[in-house]
Design a protein around this motif. Structure first.
Motif, mmCIF file in Angstrom:
data_model
loop_
_atom_site.group_PDB
_atom_site.id
_atom_site.type_symbol
_atom_site.label_atom_id
_atom_site.label_comp_id
_atom_site.label_asym_id
_atom_site.label_seq_id
_atom_site.Cartn_x
_atom_site.Cartn_y
_atom_site.Cartn_z
ATOM 1 N N GLU A 1 0.626 -0.967 -0.420
ATOM 2 C CA GLU A 1 -0.293 0.091 0.033
ATOM 3 C C GLU A 1 0.527 1.495 0.055
ATOM 4 O OE1 GLU A 1 -3.252 1.988 -0.710
ATOM 5 O OE2 GLU A 1 -3.025 -0.309 -0.302
ATOM 6 N N ILE A 2 1.926 1.072 0.358
ATOM 7 C CA ILE A 2 3.078 2.129 1.172
ATOM 8 C C ILE A 2 3.616 2.219 -0.211
ATOM 9 C CG2 ILE A 2 5.218 3.413 2.013
ATOM 10 C CD1 ILE A 2 3.909 1.583 4.023
ATOM 11 N N SER A 3 4.041 1.646 -1.390
ATOM 12 C CA SER A 3 4.621 1.271 -2.388
ATOM 13 C C SER A 3 3.499 2.085 -3.084
ATOM 14 C CB SER A 3 4.398 0.566 -3.097
ATOM 15 O OG SER A 3 5.233 -0.060 -4.683
ATOM 16 N N ARG A 4 2.324 1.836 -3.586
ATOM 17 C CA ARG A 4 1.173 1.827 -4.714
ATOM 18 C C ARG A 4 0.935 3.225 -4.708
ATOM 19 N NH1 ARG A 4 -1.967 -3.704 -3.350
ATOM 20 N NH2 ARG A 4 -1.529 -4.550 -5.191
ATOM 21 N N LYS A 5 1.282 3.611 -3.126
ATOM 22 C CA LYS A 5 1.043 5.697 -2.814
ATOM 23 C C LYS A 5 2.369 6.617 -2.689
ATOM 24 C CE LYS A 5 -3.254 5.088 0.374
ATOM 25 N NZ LYS A 5 -4.074 5.039 1.538
#
Length: 189
Positions: A184-188
């Motif tokens: 999720e951190i990577s996607r954002k």
């Protein structure tokens, strides 16, 4: 007076010095490596062959899974990928075939296969909403590192972000939750 070397002599001297440095160099520390890439249509989890840095391993773990894996499912596959990772030394019979950078043609084939799997026609569409996490197992600890999509199928580190480090024997629920949080951190990013 110092002798001036010809180009060939200078190259030979530098190669001899590099060979000598290589003999004296310490081998890298043994570790295992894998990655999880979450696309909108599927999740890819694979292991690496490692020696210093990571390389795609044709005999390693490589699975394409549902895009909505639970924490337990993603942890189980991530552990399997880490266990399948191989540390390959220069005297290993597969060294030349495995410890090398993929060619442009190999990258292109992988991208085309992933685009077909996702049902899209461009890299932009493939990587839209994607996240990438690397996993490293060394010294009884699992390091989880999210990456930011840079463009053209490439990923880069996230500035100011601390990697998550967990003990190797952490529960699958905790490991899976950490991987999903990192995705999720990577996607954002």
């Amino acid at each position: 007076m110092r002798k001036v070397l010809t180009t060939e002599e200078w190259i030979a001297k530098r190669r001899a010095e590099a060979a000598e440095r290589k003999k004296r160099a310490k081998p890298p520390k043994e570790h295992k490596s894998a990655y999880v890439t979450g696309y909108r249509k599927f999740t890819e989890i694979a292991s690496h062959a490692v020696y210093g840095i990571s390389y795609p391993d044709p005999k390693g773990y490589h699975e394409y899974l549902s895009p909505d894996l639970t924490a337990l499912e993603i942890a189980g596959h991530a552990r399997a990928a880490l266990l399948a990772s191989r540390f390959i030394t220069p005297d290993h019979p597969e060294w030349d075939g495995v410890i090398r950078f993929p060619t442009k043609e190999e990258f292109k084939a992988w991208e085309e296969a992933d685009k077909a799997r996702a049902g899209v026609k461009t890299l932009k569409a493939l990587f839209n909403g994607a996240g990438h996490v690397s996993l490293r197992l060394q010294g009884g600890q699992i390091e989880i590192k999210p990456w930011r999509y840079r463009g053209r199928g490439h990923w880069e580190g996230i500035r100011g972000h601390d990697d998550t480090v967990l003990p190797e024997d952490v529960s699958d629920e905790v490991l899976g939750k950490a991987i999903l949080d990192a995705l999720e951190i990577s996607r954002k990013a």
